[in-house]
Write a protein that holds these residues in place. Structure first.
Motif, short mmCIF file in Angstrom:
data_model
loop_
_atom_site.label_atom_id
_atom_site.label_comp_id
_atom_site.label_asym_id
_atom_site.label_seq_id
_atom_site.Cartn_x
_atom_site.Cartn_y
_atom_site.Cartn_z
N TYR A 240 0.80 -1.23 0.09
CA TYR A 240 -0.02 0.14 -0.03
C TYR A 240 0.91 1.20 -0.03
CZ TYR A 240 -4.07 -3.18 1.17
OH TYR A 240 -4.83 -4.11 1.03
N VAL A 241 0.35 2.37 -0.58
CA VAL A 241 1.13 3.58 -0.59
C VAL A 241 1.36 4.14 0.89
CG1 VAL A 241 0.98 5.96 -1.05
CG2 VAL A 241 0.07 4.19 -2.92
N ASP A 242 0.78 4.13 1.75
CA ASP A 242 0.75 4.53 3.34
C ASP A 242 -0.43 3.82 4.05
OD1 ASP A 242 -1.35 5.96 2.63
OD2 ASP A 242 -0.37 7.79 2.07
N GLN A 243 -0.25 4.13 5.18
CA GLN A 243 -1.28 3.62 6.10
C GLN A 243 -2.59 3.98 5.88
OE1 GLN A 243 -0.06 3.95 10.30
NE2 GLN A 243 -2.02 3.27 10.98
N SER A 244 -2.85 5.37 5.27
CA SER A 244 -4.22 5.77 4.97
C SER A 244 -4.79 4.89 3.64
CB SER A 244 -4.07 7.21 4.40
OG SER A 244 -3.79 8.07 5.65
N HIS A 245 -3.89 4.48 2.91
CA HIS A 245 -4.45 3.82 1.64
C HIS A 245 -4.76 2.40 2.17
CE1 HIS A 245 -3.07 1.63 -2.19
NE2 HIS A 245 -4.47 1.73 -2.40
N LEU A 246 -4.00 1.74 3.23
CA LEU A 246 -4.42 0.55 3.68
C LEU A 246 -5.86 0.62 4.57
CD1 LEU A 246 -4.16 -2.47 4.98
CD2 LEU A 246 -2.84 -1.45 6.98
N HIS A 247 -5.91 1.80 5.21
CA HIS A 247 -7.17 1.98 5.95
C HIS A 247 -8.45 1.98 5.00
CE1 HIS A 247 -10.26 3.98 8.25
NE2 HIS A 247 -9.63 3.84 9.43
N ARG A 248 -8.38 2.68 3.75
CA ARG A 248 -9.41 2.70 2.95
C ARG A 248 -9.96 1.53 2.43
NH1 ARG A 248 -6.17 7.15 1.38
NH2 ARG A 248 -5.68 6.33 -0.48
N GLU A 249 -8.69 0.78 1.94
CA GLU A 249 -8.92 -0.63 1.36
C GLU A 249 -9.51 -1.49 2.37
OE1 GLU A 249 -7.33 -1.83 -2.23
OE2 GLU A 249 -8.68 -0.15 -2.14
N VAL A 250 -9.01 -1.55 3.47
CA VAL A 250 -9.65 -2.37 4.57
C VAL A 250 -11.30 -1.96 4.68
CG1 VAL A 250 -9.89 -3.26 7.09
CG2 VAL A 250 -7.70 -3.03 5.81
N LYS A 251 -11.53 -0.73 4.83
CA LYS A 251 -12.81 -0.27 5.01
C LYS A 251 -13.77 -0.79 3.83
CE LYS A 251 -15.81 2.50 7.30
NZ LYS A 251 -16.03 2.16 8.85
N THR A 252 -13.11 -0.86 2.47
CA THR A 252 -14.01 -1.06 1.50
C THR A 252 -14.27 -2.45 1.26
OG1 THR A 252 -12.79 0.57 -0.05
CG2 THR A 252 -13.77 -1.18 -1.11
N PHE A 253 -13.55 -3.54 1.93
CA PHE A 253 -13.53 -5.01 1.70
C PHE A 253 -14.18 -5.47 2.84
CE2 PHE A 253 -10.13 -4.41 -1.52
CZ PHE A 253 -10.68 -5.37 -2.54
#
Length: 294
Positions: A240-253
């Motif tokens: 992931y680009v950064d922790q915020s990117h991870l947060h968004r993807e986890v929220k999505t899935f």
């Protein structure tokens, strides 16, 4: 799977996995038996497979819900189910079978019709579904049930033409790279244009190559979070680009935060039920039952 209520009492749950000789390519199985009456309220989180849940419980059984669509009994859950819950109460037994998309295409046909939805098994297999359930209920052990599943699924795997080799290769590369692969690069590897690969992959597996990579990457990140790794480190290791990117993807899935995924009680026993999903842990011994998983 994630529970949003009280953590399950895994001391009351027996988990069984098949012997190595009984496994089918692209298919994994686990049996769950809850030995005492208890409420079930579990949110099921996306993973890179189509799931068949065979309800072997007595009484009313388990109710499954996706975006307001409800089914009771045995169901097939496609890729990317979104907000998916299982509820019920009682002494329950459930056989869960996970199909990699390539295997799912052979067993259920074009998986695109299952993506993002929930379908009763009888709507997919007709009378064969009832006959398979009757055999599984009459079985004397989980080992016998796993053998029955192999007998039922084996001919189905061989009956339909396989997906294109290029599609199967692309899926395998996506899985082994843990989602860290570019579609353009995969198209070059199989000798297809990006457009052709995108179209064939989606029509045969029910998901685009890019979405498949995102799903595989999320699954890897979820297991790292559940293993106690910090979100920042998980983001970096998972691509992931950064922790915020991870947060968004986890929220999505998952519809949850990384912190909530890290505390997911179901992921705490994934190493027992699905040992291949966590290569850093030793798989359960052949046929081993694990009644106390706390």
């Amino acid at each position: 799977m994630l529970s949003t209520g009280a953590p399950p009492d895994w001391a009351q749950v027996e988990v069984a996995v098949p012997r190595l000789s009984g496994r089918l390519p692209g298919i994994s199985m686990a049996g769950f038996h809850h030995r005492s009456p208890a409420p079930v309220d579990i949110a099921m989180v996306a993973h890179p497979s189509v799931t068949l849940l065979v309800d072997l419980s007595d009484g009313e059984g388990i109710v499954y819900d996706i975006h307001g669509r409800r089914e009771r009994g045995s169901v097939v859950v496609g890729l990317l189910p979104g907000d998916f819950r299982a509820t019920g109460r009682g002494v329950g037994q459930c056989l869960q079978i996970r199909f990699e998309p390539v295997a799912a295409a052979a067993v259920f046909g074009a998986s695109i019709e299952l993506t993002g939805t929930l379908v009763a098994l009888e709507d997919v297999w007709g009378r064969d579904a009832e006959q398979a359930e009757d055999r599984l209920r009459a079985a004397a052990s989980w080992d016998e049930r796993f053998t029955i599943v192999a007998d039922v699924l084996g001919p189905r795997l061989r009956a339909r033409p396989p997906v294109h080799p290029e599609v199967a290769y692309t899926w395998r590369r996506t899985l082994t790279s843990r989602g860290r692969v570019r579609v353009d690069g995969l198209a070059d590897e199989v000798g297809w244009s990006r457009k052709r690969l995108w179209s064939r992959f989606r029509s045969q597996l029910g998901i685009t190559p890019k979405r498949a990579a995102q799903l595989v990457r999320f699954d890897h990140a979820a297991h790292l979070l559940a293993a106690g790794n910090a979100a920042a480190g998980v983001a970096a290791e998972s691509g992931y680009v950064d922790q915020s990117h991870l947060h968004r993807e986890v929220k999505t899935f998952a519809g949850l935060t990384p912190t909530a995924v890290a505390a997911a009680p179901w992921l705490a026993i994934d190493d027992v039920a699905w040992p291949a999903s966590s290569p850093n842990r030793s798989p359960a011994k052949n046929g081993e039952r694990s009644p106390d998983l706390r």
